[in-house]
Design a protein around this motif. Structure first.
Motif, PDB file in Angstrom:
ATOM      1  N   GLN A  16       0.825  -1.206   0.000  1.00 46.82           N
ATOM      2  CA  GLN A  16       0.000   0.000   0.000  1.00 46.82           C
ATOM      3  C   GLN A  16       0.866   1.264   0.000  1.00 46.82           C
ATOM      4  OE1 GLN A  16      -2.571  -0.427   3.395  1.00 46.82           O
ATOM      5  NE2 GLN A  16      -4.256  -1.167   2.127  1.00 46.82           N
ATOM      6  N   GLU A  17       2.029   1.189   0.557  1.00 43.36           N
ATOM      7  CA  GLU A  17       2.904   2.359   0.675  1.00 43.36           C
ATOM      8  C   GLU A  17       3.915   2.335  -0.456  1.00 43.36           C
ATOM      9  OE1 GLU A  17       5.918   3.800   1.324  1.00 43.36           O
ATOM     10  OE2 GLU A  17       4.930   5.661   1.864  1.00 43.36           O
ATOM     11  N   GLN A  18       4.005   3.425  -1.191  1.00 39.42           N
ATOM     12  CA  GLN A  18       4.849   3.461  -2.386  1.00 39.42           C
ATOM     13  C   GLN A  18       6.335   3.266  -2.083  1.00 39.42           C
ATOM     14  OE1 GLN A  18       5.012   6.994  -4.978  1.00 39.42           O
ATOM     15  NE2 GLN A  18       4.208   5.580  -6.533  1.00 39.42           N
ATOM     16  N   HIS A  19       6.821   3.789  -0.983  1.00 34.49           N
ATOM     17  CA  HIS A  19       8.241   3.594  -0.658  1.00 34.49           C
ATOM     18  C   HIS A  19       8.548   2.116  -0.474  1.00 34.49           C
ATOM     19  CE1 HIS A  19       9.013   7.990   0.833  1.00 34.49           C
ATOM     20  NE2 HIS A  19       8.681   7.911  -0.434  1.00 34.49           N
ATOM     21  N   ARG A  20       7.636   1.356   0.141  1.00 39.60           N
ATOM     22  CA  ARG A  20       7.863  -0.080   0.289  1.00 39.60           C
ATOM     23  C   ARG A  20       7.815  -0.780  -1.063  1.00 39.60           C
ATOM     24  NH1 ARG A  20       4.937   0.473   5.277  1.00 39.60           N
ATOM     25  NH2 ARG A  20       2.990  -0.201   4.310  1.00 39.60           N
ATOM     26  N   ARG A  21       6.923  -0.346  -1.962  1.00 40.82           N
ATOM     27  CA  ARG A  21       6.880  -0.945  -3.299  1.00 40.82           C
ATOM     28  C   ARG A  21       8.213  -0.734  -4.011  1.00 40.82           C
ATOM     29  NH1 ARG A  21       1.737   1.399  -3.272  1.00 40.82           N
ATOM     30  NH2 ARG A  21       2.291   3.037  -4.767  1.00 40.82           N
ATOM     31  N   ILE A  22       8.763   0.451  -3.893  1.00 36.31           N
ATOM     32  CA  ILE A  22      10.051   0.739  -4.537  1.00 36.31           C
ATOM     33  C   ILE A  22      11.148  -0.142  -3.936  1.00 36.31           C
ATOM     34  CG2 ILE A  22      11.850   2.493  -4.846  1.00 36.31           C
ATOM     35  CD1 ILE A  22       9.540   4.571  -4.994  1.00 36.31           C
ATOM     36  N   LEU A  39      18.837   2.689  -0.832  1.00 36.90           N
ATOM     37  CA  LEU A  39      17.379   2.650  -0.985  1.00 36.90           C
ATOM     38  C   LEU A  39      16.779   4.046  -0.890  1.00 36.90           C
ATOM     39  CD1 LEU A  39      16.691  -0.570   1.084  1.00 36.90           C
ATOM     40  CD2 LEU A  39      16.582  -0.319  -1.408  1.00 36.90           C
ATOM     41  N   THR A  40      17.340   4.887  -0.042  1.00 35.17           N
ATOM     42  CA  THR A  40      16.874   6.276   0.069  1.00 35.17           C
ATOM     43  C   THR A  40      17.068   6.992  -1.262  1.00 35.17           C
ATOM     44  OG1 THR A  40      17.407   6.339   2.429  1.00 35.17           O
ATOM     45  CG2 THR A  40      17.215   8.467   1.291  1.00 35.17           C
ATOM     46  N   LYS A  41      18.235   6.838  -1.850  1.00 36.33           N
ATOM     47  CA  LYS A  41      18.513   7.472  -3.144  1.00 36.33           C
ATOM     48  C   LYS A  41      17.569   6.963  -4.232  1.00 36.33           C
ATOM     49  CE  LYS A  41      23.396   8.261  -2.169  1.00 36.33           C
ATOM     50  NZ  LYS A  41      24.777   7.840  -2.491  1.00 36.33           N
ATOM     51  N   THR A  42      17.277   5.671  -4.199  1.00 38.74           N
ATOM     52  CA  THR A  42      16.376   5.092  -5.184  1.00 38.74           C
ATOM     53  C   THR A  42      14.968   5.663  -5.034  1.00 38.74           C
ATOM     54  OG1 THR A  42      17.675   3.060  -5.224  1.00 38.74           O
ATOM     55  CG2 THR A  42      15.422   2.927  -6.053  1.00 38.74           C
ATOM     56  N   ILE A  43      14.515   5.822  -3.805  1.00 38.73           N
ATOM     57  CA  ILE A  43      13.187   6.395  -3.563  1.00 38.73           C
ATOM     58  C   ILE A  43      13.144   7.834  -4.046  1.00 38.73           C
ATOM     59  CG2 ILE A  43      11.658   7.212  -1.721  1.00 38.73           C
ATOM     60  CD1 ILE A  43      12.375   4.537  -0.276  1.00 38.73           C
ATOM     61  N   ILE A  44      14.184   8.596  -3.775  1.00 41.27           N
ATOM     62  CA  ILE A  44      14.224   9.988  -4.230  1.00 41.27           C
ATOM     63  C   ILE A  44      14.148  10.041  -5.747  1.00 41.27           C
ATOM     64  CG2 ILE A  44      15.706  12.033  -4.410  1.00 41.27           C
ATOM     65  CD1 ILE A  44      16.672  11.277  -1.510  1.00 41.27           C
ATOM     66  N   SER A  60      15.762  14.057   2.634  1.00 38.91           N
ATOM     67  CA  SER A  60      16.532  12.824   2.513  1.00 38.91           C
ATOM     68  C   SER A  60      16.617  12.116   3.870  1.00 38.91           C
ATOM     69  CB  SER A  60      17.930  13.137   1.986  1.00 38.91           C
ATOM     70  OG  SER A  60      18.691  11.980   1.891  1.00 38.91           O
ATOM     71  N   ARG A  61      16.851  12.860   4.905  1.00 39.95           N
ATOM     72  CA  ARG A  61      16.936  12.310   6.265  1.00 39.95           C
ATOM     73  C   ARG A  61      15.591  11.724   6.683  1.00 39.95           C
ATOM     74  NH1 ARG A  61      16.140  13.882  11.604  1.00 39.95           N
ATOM     75  NH2 ARG A  61      17.689  13.072  13.050  1.00 39.95           N
ATOM     76  N   ARG A  62      14.489  12.396   6.363  1.00 40.19           N
ATOM     77  CA  ARG A  62      13.151  11.911   6.708  1.00 40.19           C
ATOM     78  C   ARG A  62      12.875  10.562   6.039  1.00 40.19           C
ATOM     79  NH1 ARG A  62       8.508  11.299   4.576  1.00 40.19           N
ATOM     80  NH2 ARG A  62       9.008  12.345   2.636  1.00 40.19           N
ATOM     81  N   LEU A  65      15.031   7.840   7.681  1.00 38.48           N
ATOM     82  CA  LEU A  65      14.512   7.464   9.001  1.00 38.48           C
ATOM     83  C   LEU A  65      13.237   6.629   8.891  1.00 38.48           C
ATOM     84  CD1 LEU A  65      15.121  10.725  11.061  1.00 38.48           C
ATOM     85  CD2 LEU A  65      16.225   8.500  11.371  1.00 38.48           C
ATOM     86  N   GLU A  66      12.361   6.975   7.954  1.00 37.89           N
ATOM     87  CA  GLU A  66      11.145   6.186   7.743  1.00 37.89           C
ATOM     88  C   GLU A  66      11.496   4.767   7.285  1.00 37.89           C
ATOM     89  OE1 GLU A  66       8.477   8.199   5.068  1.00 37.89           O
ATOM     90  OE2 GLU A  66       7.944   9.694   6.572  1.00 37.89           O
ATOM     91  N   LEU A  67      12.480   4.661   6.406  1.00 32.57           N
ATOM     92  CA  LEU A  67      12.916   3.335   5.979  1.00 32.57           C
ATOM     93  C   LEU A  67      13.412   2.533   7.176  1.00 32.57           C
ATOM     94  CD1 LEU A  67      14.851   4.018   2.650  1.00 32.57           C
ATOM     95  CD2 LEU A  67      12.732   2.726   2.918  1.00 32.57           C
ATOM     96  N   HIS A  68      14.284   3.137   7.952  1.00 33.44           N
ATOM     97  CA  HIS A  68      14.922   2.455   9.078  1.00 33.44           C
ATOM     98  C   HIS A  68      13.926   2.066  10.172  1.00 33.44           C
ATOM     99  CE1 HIS A  68      17.987   1.463  12.050  1.00 33.44           C
ATOM    100  NE2 HIS A  68      17.383   2.280  12.884  1.00 33.44           N
ATOM    101  N   HIS A  69      12.996   2.949  10.488  1.00 34.12           N
ATOM    102  CA  HIS A  69      12.104   2.733  11.631  1.00 34.12           C
ATOM    103  C   HIS A  69      10.744   2.150  11.278  1.00 34.12           C
ATOM    104  CE1 HIS A  69      14.721   4.503  14.622  1.00 34.12           C
ATOM    105  NE2 HIS A  69      14.946   5.517  13.804  1.00 34.12           N
ATOM    106  N   VAL A  70      10.305   2.291  10.027  1.00 30.88           N
ATOM    107  CA  VAL A  70       8.949   1.866   9.674  1.00 30.88           C
ATOM    108  C   VAL A  70       8.942   0.808   8.568  1.00 30.88           C
ATOM    109  CG1 VAL A  70       6.686   2.625   8.834  1.00 30.88           C
ATOM    110  CG2 VAL A  70       8.022   4.131  10.338  1.00 30.88           C
ATOM    111  N   HIS A  71       9.402   1.196   7.382  1.00 36.08           N
ATOM    112  CA  HIS A  71       9.201   0.357   6.204  1.00 36.08           C
ATOM    113  C   HIS A  71      10.022  -0.933   6.215  1.00 36.08           C
ATOM    114  CE1 HIS A  71       6.722   3.532   4.818  1.00 36.08           C
ATOM    115  NE2 HIS A  71       7.732   4.374   4.644  1.00 36.08           N
ATOM    116  N   ILE A  72      11.306  -0.841   6.456  1.00 37.98           N
ATOM    117  CA  ILE A  72      12.146  -2.045   6.444  1.00 37.98           C
ATOM    118  C   ILE A  72      11.749  -3.006   7.569  1.00 37.98           C
ATOM    119  CG2 ILE A  72      14.497  -2.925   6.638  1.00 37.98           C
ATOM    120  CD1 ILE A  72      15.360  -0.310   5.155  1.00 37.98           C
ATOM    121  N   PRO A  73      11.468  -2.520   8.789  1.00 38.79           N
ATOM    122  CA  PRO A  73      11.010  -3.457   9.823  1.00 38.79           C
ATOM    123  C   PRO A  73       9.715  -4.197   9.439  1.00 38.79           C
ATOM    124  CG  PRO A  73      11.787  -1.466  10.859  1.00 38.79           C
ATOM    125  CD  PRO A  73      11.761  -1.197   9.372  1.00 38.79           C
ATOM    126  N   LYS A  74       8.798  -3.515   8.758  1.00 39.84           N
ATOM    127  CA  LYS A  74       7.566  -4.190   8.321  1.00 39.84           C
ATOM    128  C   LYS A  74       7.882  -5.299   7.321  1.00 39.84           C
ATOM    129  CE  LYS A  74       4.130  -0.694   9.161  1.00 39.84           C
ATOM    130  NZ  LYS A  74       2.798  -0.269   8.802  1.00 39.84           N
TER     131      LYS A  74
END
Length: 119
Positions: A16-22, A39-44, A60-62, A65-74
């Motif tokens: 459902q979340e585009q960053h996770r799809r990427i 992965l951050t660079k790829t999302i950007i 970029s930092r946001r 941090l979302e990757l590290h704390h939310v998306h990758i753990p899921k």
């Protein structure tokens, strides 16, 4: 391959979340470990359609941090990736390989993503 309706629902929820799809698309395509920074660079590049030099360090930092704390753990909770938090390294799993046909269909249906992200 997704074996049950519940597994398919979980996959849809993760996508459902585009960053996770990427992240899923790139890891499935590359078939190798990538850093959170990669992965951050790829999302950007694929989601924000902005050259890296033009994005603010705050944005970029946001994303990082979302990757590290939310998306990758899921993704790790569902065994699609293994995450070495110390090294900030994300590795695709064999489960991700098994789900690639379903992921491809979901990612290909995203009208916003660049074709380069597609599996």
């Amino acid at each position: 391959m997704v074996g049950t309706s519940a597994e398919f629902d979980t996959l849809l929820e993760l996508c459902q979340e585009q960053h996770r799809r990427i992240v899923l698309a790139v890891l499935a395509s590359e078939k190798r470990s990538l850093t959170v920074n990669d992965l951050t660079k790829t999302i950007i590049k694929h989601n924000h359609h902005t050259p890296l030099r033009e994005i603010s360090s705050e944005e970029s930092r946001r994303i990082r941090l979302e990757l590290h704390h939310v998306h990758i753990p899921k993704l790790a909770d569902q065994s699609l990736v293994e995450y070495d938090q110390e090294r900030k390294l994300v590795e695709p799993t064999s489960r991700l390989d098994q789900l690639q046909p379903q992921l491809s269909a979901i990612i290909d249906a995203d009208p916003v993503l660049d074709p380069l992200v597609a599996l």
